[in-house]
Design a protein around this motif. Structure first.
Motif, PDB file in Angstrom:
ATOM      1  N   GLU A  68       0.846  -1.188   0.000  1.00 15.02           N
ATOM      2  CA  GLU A  68       0.000   0.000   0.000  1.00 15.02           C
ATOM      3  C   GLU A  68       0.881   1.236   0.000  1.00 15.02           C
ATOM      4  OE1 GLU A  68      -3.102   2.258   2.935  1.00 15.02           O
ATOM      5  OE2 GLU A  68      -3.314   0.086   2.772  1.00 15.02           O
ATOM      6  N   PHE A  69       0.629   2.134  -0.951  1.00 15.26           N
ATOM      7  CA  PHE A  69       1.453   3.333  -1.081  1.00 15.26           C
ATOM      8  C   PHE A  69       0.587   4.474  -1.594  1.00 15.26           C
ATOM      9  CE2 PHE A  69       4.465   6.119  -3.342  1.00 15.26           C
ATOM     10  CZ  PHE A  69       5.408   6.330  -2.346  1.00 15.26           C
ATOM     11  N   CYS A  70       0.496   5.539  -0.827  1.00 12.27           N
ATOM     12  CA  CYS A  70      -0.325   6.700  -1.184  1.00 12.27           C
ATOM     13  C   CYS A  70      -1.758   6.295  -1.517  1.00 12.27           C
ATOM     14  CB  CYS A  70       0.296   7.453  -2.362  1.00 12.27           C
ATOM     15  SG  CYS A  70       1.817   8.344  -1.973  1.00 12.27           S
ATOM     16  N   GLY A  71      -2.271   5.323  -0.775  1.00  2.51           N
ATOM     17  CA  GLY A  71      -3.645   4.892  -0.985  1.00  2.51           C
ATOM     18  C   GLY A  71      -3.838   3.957  -2.158  1.00  2.51           C
ATOM     19  N   ARG A  86       7.595   6.347   4.210  1.00  2.04           N
ATOM     20  CA  ARG A  86       8.133   7.700   4.349  1.00  2.04           C
ATOM     21  C   ARG A  86       8.246   8.398   2.995  1.00  2.04           C
ATOM     22  NH1 ARG A  86      12.740   4.537   5.397  1.00  2.04           N
ATOM     23  NH2 ARG A  86      14.256   4.592   3.697  1.00  2.04           N
ATOM     24  N   THR A  87       8.357   7.610   1.927  1.00  5.34           N
ATOM     25  CA  THR A  87       8.527   8.202   0.601  1.00  5.34           C
ATOM     26  C   THR A  87       7.230   8.834   0.095  1.00  5.34           C
ATOM     27  OG1 THR A  87      10.193   6.486   0.210  1.00  5.34           O
ATOM     28  CG2 THR A  87       9.501   7.748  -1.696  1.00  5.34           C
ATOM     29  N   GLU A 255      11.432  18.815   5.083  1.00  7.08           N
ATOM     30  CA  GLU A 255      11.458  17.817   6.148  1.00  7.08           C
ATOM     31  C   GLU A 255      10.031  17.387   6.473  1.00  7.08           C
ATOM     32  OE1 GLU A 255      14.060  16.506   7.499  1.00  7.08           O
ATOM     33  OE2 GLU A 255      15.723  17.888   7.106  1.00  7.08           O
ATOM     34  N   GLY A 256       9.802  16.085   6.503  1.00  7.42           N
ATOM     35  CA  GLY A 256       8.515  15.540   6.918  1.00  7.42           C
ATOM     36  C   GLY A 256       8.669  14.869   8.263  1.00  7.42           C
ATOM     37  N   GLU A 257       8.385  15.596   9.329  1.00  7.43           N
ATOM     38  CA  GLU A 257       8.651  15.080  10.674  1.00  7.43           C
ATOM     39  C   GLU A 257       7.821  13.841  10.983  1.00  7.43           C
ATOM     40  OE1 GLU A 257       8.244  18.070  13.618  1.00  7.43           O
ATOM     41  OE2 GLU A 257       9.747  19.403  12.736  1.00  7.43           O
ATOM     42  N   THR A 262      13.342  13.091   4.687  1.00  9.25           N
ATOM     43  CA  THR A 262      14.100  14.248   4.223  1.00  9.25           C
ATOM     44  C   THR A 262      14.135  14.215   2.703  1.00  9.25           C
ATOM     45  OG1 THR A 262      15.494  14.253   6.201  1.00  9.25           O
ATOM     46  CG2 THR A 262      16.326  15.441   4.276  1.00  9.25           C
ATOM     47  N   VAL A 263      13.628  15.271   2.082  1.00 11.43           N
ATOM     48  CA  VAL A 263      13.573  15.367   0.630  1.00 11.43           C
ATOM     49  C   VAL A 263      14.329  16.606   0.189  1.00 11.43           C
ATOM     50  CG1 VAL A 263      12.036  15.788  -1.348  1.00 11.43           C
ATOM     51  CG2 VAL A 263      11.411  14.104   0.393  1.00 11.43           C
ATOM     52  N   VAL A 264      15.189  16.429  -0.805  1.00 12.40           N
ATOM     53  CA  VAL A 264      15.898  17.553  -1.407  1.00 12.40           C
ATOM     54  C   VAL A 264      15.253  17.857  -2.752  1.00 12.40           C
ATOM     55  CG1 VAL A 264      18.108  18.424  -2.269  1.00 12.40           C
ATOM     56  CG2 VAL A 264      18.036  16.999  -0.214  1.00 12.40           C
TER      57      VAL A 264
END
Length: 281
Positions: A68-71, A86-87, A255-257, A262-264
């Motif tokens: 399951e990923f993003c619904g 997390r992605t 940043e997604g706490e 962590t996304v650049v």
């Protein structure tokens, strides 16, 4: 993953027995996993085989055949990198940066199962979606997921298999590059280290080798104002930002706490700025 509410079936192993086997094997969420496996099994023999594979250490997603990923339910074949929850933060960032117009051009590099491209395609209106991976098993899997979203998948090294007509047209470039330093791959949990392709995990000596290659060519593929997005560790983010800037893109970190992500993000300037040129000198 969401759990199915059917914990038992008369012809299959009882729910408590499945839970007990999974718990003994060290599965922390044994009850949830048991529900999912029972819901997927079609025969007693099939159920036993699925439980045996999970007890032997196969990732649950490989046992079920999906993650399951993003619904979305993303097909995941054995050996293929399992998309991490997390992605989802990366996909949300990409969706917020994509052009509002229909027909945005999206490329998913190092696509693995194609989860990122498929999820972004589902979130946007009528995208032109392309994906690529060097691993033949991943490409076969991605063609099922990206193809369902109306996209195309190519086999090859990074940009090499992409149609030349995409150069300078890409609005959103997702690159789920491997970023684990080589010497740390052996420290990963067995579910990843043993059952996922090493090419999807090993980022070279400092974990940033593939990223360097992606950023070196990204500017030639991005449209003016287009964005490159990739995930990295918090520890690597400063080095990643420098690499992006030296590639001629304007970098920033998101940043997604909640998901510890962590996304650049690197944006191709609409017109090259003196600051970007100076960083790249």
């Amino acid at each position: 993953m969401s759990a199915s509410p059917s914990p038992s079936a008369p012809s299959l192993l009882p729910f408590p027995a499945v839970v007990a086997r999974l718990r003994t094997a060290g599965c922390v969420f044994a009850e949830d996993e048991a529900r999912l496996i029972l819901a997927a099994a079609r025969t007693p023999a099939g159920l036993r085989a699925m439980v045996d594979r999970r007890v032997a250490g196969l990732p649950l997603e490989h046992v079920l055949g999906w993650a399951e990923f993003c619904g979305l339910r993303i097909a995941v074949d054995p050996g293929v990198f399992v998309p991490r929850r997390r992605t989802e933060f990366l996909v949300r960032q990409a969706a917020s940066l994509a052009p509002a117009r229909a027909g945005a051009v999206v490329v998913d590099l190092c696509c693995g199962s194609g989860a990122l491209g498929a999820a972004l395609g589902a979130a946007l209106e009528r995208v032109e979606l392309h994906a690529a991976d060097i691993d033949p098993a991943a490409v076969r899997c991605a063609r099922r997921n990206v193809g369902a979203a109306g996209g195309r998948v190519y086999e090859g090294d990074l940009y090499e298999p992409l149609p030349a007509a995409l150069r300078g047209r890409v609005d959103v470039l997702l690159a789920n590059v491997p970023y684990v330093p080589t010497e740390q791959v052996e420290l990963l949990p067995p579910e990843a280290r043993v059952h996922e392709a090493r090419v999807a995990l090993d980022g070279g000596a400092d974990g940033l080798d593939v990223l360097r290659r992606v950023t070196a060519a990204a500017g030639a593929w991005l449209a003016p104002g287009g964005c490159l997005l990739f995930e990295t560790s918090e520890r690597q983010s400063a080095s990643a930002v420098e690499i992006v800037a030296r590639g001629g893109l304007m970098p920033r970190v998101a940043e997604g706490e909640e998901l510890e992500a962590t996304v650049v993000i690197g944006t191709r300037p609409s017109a090259e700025s003196p600051a970007v040129r100076a960083f790249g000198d």
